[in-house]
Design a protein around this motif. Sequence first.
Motif, PDB file in Angstrom:
ATOM      1  N   ARG A   1       0.494  -1.417   0.122  1.00  0.00           N
ATOM      2  CA  ARG A   1      -0.362   0.068  -0.269  1.00  0.00           C
ATOM      3  C   ARG A   1       1.095   1.476  -0.535  1.00  0.00           C
ATOM      4  O   ARG A   1       0.787   2.512   0.388  1.00  0.00           O
ATOM      5  CB  ARG A   1      -0.720   0.024   1.234  1.00  0.00           C
ATOM      6  CG  ARG A   1      -1.517  -1.287   1.526  1.00  0.00           C
ATOM      7  CD  ARG A   1      -2.875  -1.877   0.307  1.00  0.00           C
ATOM      8  NE  ARG A   1      -4.198  -0.155   0.613  1.00  0.00           N
ATOM      9  CZ  ARG A   1      -4.917  -0.309  -0.419  1.00  0.00           C
ATOM     10  NH1 ARG A   1      -5.139  -1.268  -1.577  1.00  0.00           N
ATOM     11  NH2 ARG A   1      -5.911   0.181  -0.148  1.00  0.00           N
ATOM     12  N   THR A   2       2.361   1.193  -0.177  1.00  0.00           N
ATOM     13  CA  THR A   2       3.198   2.115  -0.129  1.00  0.00           C
ATOM     14  C   THR A   2       3.557   2.567  -2.224  1.00  0.00           C
ATOM     15  O   THR A   2       4.299   1.582  -2.939  1.00  0.00           O
ATOM     16  CB  THR A   2       4.307   1.808   0.136  1.00  0.00           C
ATOM     17  OG1 THR A   2       3.843   1.610   1.752  1.00  0.00           O
ATOM     18  CG2 THR A   2       5.225   3.177  -0.064  1.00  0.00           C
ATOM     19  N   VAL A   3       3.198   3.818  -2.931  1.00  0.00           N
ATOM     20  CA  VAL A   3       4.260   4.305  -3.697  1.00  0.00           C
ATOM     21  C   VAL A   3       4.950   5.003  -3.392  1.00  0.00           C
ATOM     22  O   VAL A   3       5.270   6.331  -2.355  1.00  0.00           O
ATOM     23  CB  VAL A   3       3.186   5.279  -4.385  1.00  0.00           C
ATOM     24  CG1 VAL A   3       3.894   5.663  -5.557  1.00  0.00           C
ATOM     25  CG2 VAL A   3       2.115   3.841  -5.066  1.00  0.00           C
ATOM     26  N   LEU A   4       6.464   4.452  -4.217  1.00  0.00           N
ATOM     27  CA  LEU A   4       7.550   5.200  -3.841  1.00  0.00           C
ATOM     28  C   LEU A   4       7.322   6.236  -5.172  1.00  0.00           C
ATOM     29  O   LEU A   4       8.351   5.173  -6.165  1.00  0.00           O
ATOM     30  CB  LEU A   4       8.987   4.241  -3.713  1.00  0.00           C
ATOM     31  CG  LEU A   4      10.167   5.657  -3.739  1.00  0.00           C
ATOM     32  CD1 LEU A   4      10.890   5.798  -2.105  1.00  0.00           C
ATOM     33  CD2 LEU A   4      11.112   4.080  -3.521  1.00  0.00           C
TER      34      LEU A   4
ATOM     35  N   GLU B   1      10.540  -6.764  -4.683  1.00  0.00           N
ATOM     36  CA  GLU B   1      10.390  -8.599  -4.115  1.00  0.00           C
ATOM     37  C   GLU B   1       9.788  -7.522  -3.073  1.00  0.00           C
ATOM     38  O   GLU B   1       8.660  -8.377  -2.804  1.00  0.00           O
ATOM     39  CB  GLU B   1      11.920  -8.621  -3.413  1.00  0.00           C
ATOM     40  CG  GLU B   1      11.545  -9.643  -3.574  1.00  0.00           C
ATOM     41  CD  GLU B   1      12.779 -10.257  -3.060  1.00  0.00           C
ATOM     42  OE1 GLU B   1      12.892 -11.396  -2.366  1.00  0.00           O
ATOM     43  OE2 GLU B   1      14.036  -9.868  -3.006  1.00  0.00           O
ATOM     44  N   ALA B   2       9.770  -6.480  -2.350  1.00  0.00           N
ATOM     45  CA  ALA B   2       8.644  -6.576  -1.233  1.00  0.00           C
ATOM     46  C   ALA B   2       6.520  -5.591  -1.915  1.00  0.00           C
ATOM     47  O   ALA B   2       5.929  -5.676  -0.738  1.00  0.00           O
ATOM     48  CB  ALA B   2       8.962  -5.222  -0.436  1.00  0.00           C
ATOM     49  N   ARG B   3       6.677  -6.148  -3.169  1.00  0.00           N
ATOM     50  CA  ARG B   3       6.080  -5.557  -3.890  1.00  0.00           C
ATOM     51  C   ARG B   3       5.174  -3.990  -3.064  1.00  0.00           C
ATOM     52  O   ARG B   3       4.437  -3.508  -3.962  1.00  0.00           O
ATOM     53  CB  ARG B   3       4.313  -6.321  -2.909  1.00  0.00           C
ATOM     54  CG  ARG B   3       4.619  -7.216  -3.488  1.00  0.00           C
ATOM     55  CD  ARG B   3       3.469  -8.623  -3.286  1.00  0.00           C
ATOM     56  NE  ARG B   3       2.221  -7.322  -3.806  1.00  0.00           N
ATOM     57  CZ  ARG B   3       0.939  -8.259  -3.898  1.00  0.00           C
ATOM     58  NH1 ARG B   3       1.250  -9.230  -2.609  1.00  0.00           N
ATOM     59  NH2 ARG B   3      -0.263  -7.558  -3.815  1.00  0.00           N
ATOM     60  N   VAL B   4       6.286  -2.923  -3.386  1.00  0.00           N
ATOM     61  CA  VAL B   4       6.418  -1.217  -3.341  1.00  0.00           C
ATOM     62  C   VAL B   4       5.801  -0.815  -4.516  1.00  0.00           C
ATOM     63  O   VAL B   4       6.765  -1.313  -6.243  1.00  0.00           O
ATOM     64  CB  VAL B   4       7.114  -0.306  -2.908  1.00  0.00           C
ATOM     65  CG1 VAL B   4       7.010   0.534  -2.704  1.00  0.00           C
ATOM     66  CG2 VAL B   4       8.019  -1.625  -1.290  1.00  0.00           C
TER      67      VAL B   4
END
Length: 373
Positions: A295-298, A322-325
């Motif tokens: 649920r994070t957008v970088l 890999e963490a699906r960011v």
Amino acid sequence: MRKPQERWRLMLGKYADRQLGGCLSSADSRRDQALDYLYAREYQKRGIKPASGGRKGSLDPTQMRALDWLGEARNLFPDAVFETLQSDAIERYQLADLLKDPKVWEDLDPSPALLRTLLTYQDRADPTMQAELRRIAQKVIDDIMQRLRSKIVRAMSGRRNRHQRSPMKASANFDARATVRANLDTWDADKKRLIADQLVFMSRQKRHLDWTIVLCVDQSGSMTESLIFSALMAAILTGLPGIKVKMVLFDTSILDVTDQLDDPLDLLLSVQLGGGTDIGRAVSYCEMLVEQPSRTVLALVSDFYEGAGPRRLLASIARLNEARVCMLGIAALDDSGQADFDRGMAEQLAALGMNVAAMTPENFADWLAQVMK
């Protein structure tokens, strides 16, 4: 359309009068005088004295004040050209009148280019002008934010749903295709036009916006306009329900400005433009800000010219992927959406799962809305 001789005369300036003189129209002569007022300084830098006995009525630098020139240039040139002239006057030639005269600042057109200039010269202006410069900078910020806010809020308020009709008759929700289908029986064959008795609008699906947006922004000199728009968008996004915004500025050092997002002017005035670029160090710091990866957008706003070795940056991007960011690489965030960036590094980041593009703020808002479905 101008003749080739006229175009060459405008490009070469008054020193081509002997060979090409007498070919300019009255309006082009005024344009030539306005350009000469500013760019004759290039000749002066090289020790070339102003031509004597030239055409009558010439507006040499000693005969025209900066404020006169500003009004003349605004009337003579298209907006895009005028912005370039305005920027060159302050950034390239450092016209003292433009930095000291409050009337001049009041007459400047609010624009990202003007705000960039204010940030660049905030420490060079006369101390008595500091409050005035801050007032003008705030006005520019307010103008830009007013333009952006409605577009960003609309983009983030929900996706349009073509399968559900809405009583809210907003132009953004207008469904042209469905309207045509609903009014086929009102086609006027003689006038060859459709008379729309029934307008169809789409509804918007509400979305639970429990997302974190981490803005990681390059503060090097070449990224100034992107930095400005990043700060303004961060302030707007912070005001939306269910969205948490974190903002990190970097060159070779890192500055977390998350606690300053409610005051974009203070944030921008605190920026030290320039310096090197260590993108890997900044992204590694942003890794520590991720709490719910899915649920994070970088959003990395940078030209991707890495001053340090690429290993640390690429390793961080691989771990975040890999963490699906969700990772967005923005090579430019400005009104033009054009950018000069390291395409080789951008391709490596894209291969590791980062979506890379240069875009306008409105398109960035739409992009965020798409990834945060």
